[in-house]
Design a protein around this motif. Structure first.
Motif, PDB file in Angstrom:
ATOM      1  N   LEU A 165       0.856  -1.184   0.000  1.00 44.35           N
ATOM      2  CA  LEU A 165       0.000   0.000   0.000  1.00 44.35           C
ATOM      3  C   LEU A 165       0.892   1.233   0.000  1.00 44.35           C
ATOM      4  O   LEU A 165       1.777   1.361   0.847  1.00 44.35           O
ATOM      5  N   ARG A 168      -0.467   8.119  -0.101  1.00 48.21           N
ATOM      6  CA  ARG A 168      -1.091   9.003  -1.087  1.00 48.21           C
ATOM      7  C   ARG A 168      -1.528  10.336  -0.471  1.00 48.21           C
ATOM      8  O   ARG A 168      -2.503  10.932  -0.907  1.00 48.21           O
ATOM      9  N   LYS A 171      -6.106  12.628   4.142  1.00 46.02           N
ATOM     10  CA  LYS A 171      -7.535  12.672   3.820  1.00 46.02           C
ATOM     11  C   LYS A 171      -8.312  12.852   5.115  1.00 46.02           C
ATOM     12  O   LYS A 171      -7.963  12.276   6.148  1.00 46.02           O
ATOM     13  N   ARG A 180      -3.406   8.580   4.039  1.00 45.79           N
ATOM     14  CA  ARG A 180      -4.136   7.741   3.081  1.00 45.79           C
ATOM     15  C   ARG A 180      -3.173   6.803   2.358  1.00 45.79           C
ATOM     16  O   ARG A 180      -2.124   7.229   1.866  1.00 45.79           O
ATOM     17  N   THR A 182      -3.130   3.442  -0.559  1.00 45.78           N
ATOM     18  CA  THR A 182      -3.928   2.720  -1.557  1.00 45.78           C
ATOM     19  C   THR A 182      -3.096   1.622  -2.214  1.00 45.78           C
ATOM     20  O   THR A 182      -1.863   1.671  -2.223  1.00 45.78           O
ATOM     21  N   GLY A 218      -9.399  -2.201  -5.700  1.00 44.63           N
ATOM     22  CA  GLY A 218      -8.695  -1.120  -5.018  1.00 44.63           C
ATOM     23  C   GLY A 218      -8.896  -1.168  -3.518  1.00 44.63           C
ATOM     24  O   GLY A 218     -10.023  -1.298  -3.040  1.00 44.63           O
ATOM     25  N   GLU A 220      -8.245   1.064  -0.091  1.00 42.48           N
ATOM     26  CA  GLU A 220      -7.934   2.398   0.426  1.00 42.48           C
ATOM     27  C   GLU A 220      -8.087   2.388   1.935  1.00 42.48           C
ATOM     28  O   GLU A 220      -9.137   2.000   2.456  1.00 42.48           O
ATOM     29  N   LYS A 258     -16.782  -1.263  -4.561  1.00 43.46           N
ATOM     30  CA  LYS A 258     -16.575  -0.476  -3.335  1.00 43.46           C
ATOM     31  C   LYS A 258     -17.408  -1.037  -2.196  1.00 43.46           C
ATOM     32  O   LYS A 258     -18.636  -1.035  -2.249  1.00 43.46           O
TER      33      LYS A 258
END
Length: 328
Positions: A165, A168, A171, A180, A182, A218, A220, A258
């Motif tokens: 990961l 990023r 957030k 963050r 991802t 994905g 996150e 998601k």
């Protein structure tokens, strides 16, 4: 006149010295010992999203289903105390509205019990205490304390391996700022299961040991920097079946772009992160700085008063010459 130190000056000097000694102890001794993973944890995280799910009754994949993932984490205090590590028992269930509410988690669409054992200070895996599976990496249900702006190897239990990961930026989650991270998971074979041949396009075979494949659109995670607590999690799992040796998916078991923390789970995670990081900040920064400043001021004031002393007039001083009574 002669000078003597007052009781107040000595008290101020002693208190200031004490606070000056206390400040580095709080920062360098107490704070590191406060940053430990708990052994009596009992939390539940709920994820929700929509996607396609294989219906065993209809023997087909049904789209646009609401998916609920419930992850319960409970610390095993007895095993933790014996081993010195944090032993957490985890159960993860995957449900559709059809299987909720479930009286028994085994009735869920998917039910996965496992045990994570980690070092209480570093969060590194500790392989003992009937750990299952053999978990590796730097992070799983939480990150280490004092999260850095770099990539981490995160354990994906569905993959049975680690995923990188990448950091990023930051957030905000429910008004609280976290780091963050991802990453994605390419299609990977994770096991096999016996299914009717018709499910994997082999109708002439009554049973086939199909290959089970997993990928993730994905991942996150938003993490509290001080404690490593995950305050937001989002995943996009895809599980499929393939005929033995095939290059293409024959059936979709689960596919969602998601599935994420519900609002209630986010708020509870942020509440705990604010509380725990505030305690660490108080012990490691606020109290040491306050103790150092107050100690310096008190020590200076006390030292000045001791140096100056309390002036006493000669008339109040005791003479070494004995007085002779006046007689007539």
């Amino acid at each position: 006149m002669r000078r003597t130190a007052s009781s107040l000056s000595l008290i101020l000097l002693g208190l200031g010295t004490f606070l000056l000694v206390l400040a580095p102890l709080l920062a360098w001794y107490v704070e590191p010992r406060a940053a430990v993973n708990p052994i009596d944890i009992d939390t539940t995280a709920v994820y929700r999203g929509t996607g396609s799910v294989f219906d065993t009754e209809r023997v087909e994949t049904v789209p646009d289903q609401r998916i609920t993932v419930t992850q319960r984490v409970r610390g095993n205090v007895a095993d933790s105390e014996r081993s010195g590590a944090a032993v957490w028992d985890v159960t993860t269930t995957v449900d559709t509205d059809k299987s909720l509410p479930a009286a028994d988690p085994h009735d869920a669409l998917d039910f996965v019990p496992h045990r994570w054992v980690m070092d209480r200070k570093t969060t590194e895996p500790v392989h003992c205490c009937r750990e299952t599976p053999y978990i590796e990496g730097e992070a799983y249900l939480k990150f280490p304390f004092d999260v850095q702006k770099r990539s981490y190897r995160w354990w994906d239990n569905s993959l049975g391996s680690t995923v990188t990961l990448n950091y990023r930026g930051t957030k905000k989650v429910q008004g609280y700022t976290g780091y963050r991270f991802t990453g994605t998971v390419p299609p990977s074979k994770v096991g096999s299961r016996l299914v009717p041949g018709s499910i994997v396009d082999q109708p002439d075979r009554p049973q086939v040991l199909a290959e089970e494949w997993y990928s993730n659109h994905g991942v996150e995670l938003v993490v509290d920097q001080a404690t490593g607590r995950v305050i937001y999690a989002q995943t996009g799992p895809r599980r499929t079946l393939r005929a033995p040796g095939a290059d293409e998916d024959a059936a979709v078991l689960l596919d969602s772009r998601k599935i994420a923390f519900t609002t209630a789970t986010q708020r509870e995670a942020v509440r705990q992160a604010e509380r725990d990081s505030g305690q660490l900040r108080a012990v490691g920064r606020t109290l040491p700085i306050g103790a150092a400043v107050a100690g310096f001021v008190l020590a200076v004031v006390g030292g000045v008063l001791v140096a100056r002393g309390r002036k006493r007039p000669e008339s109040e001083e005791t003479s070494d010459t004995p007085r002779v009574p006046l007689t007539i």
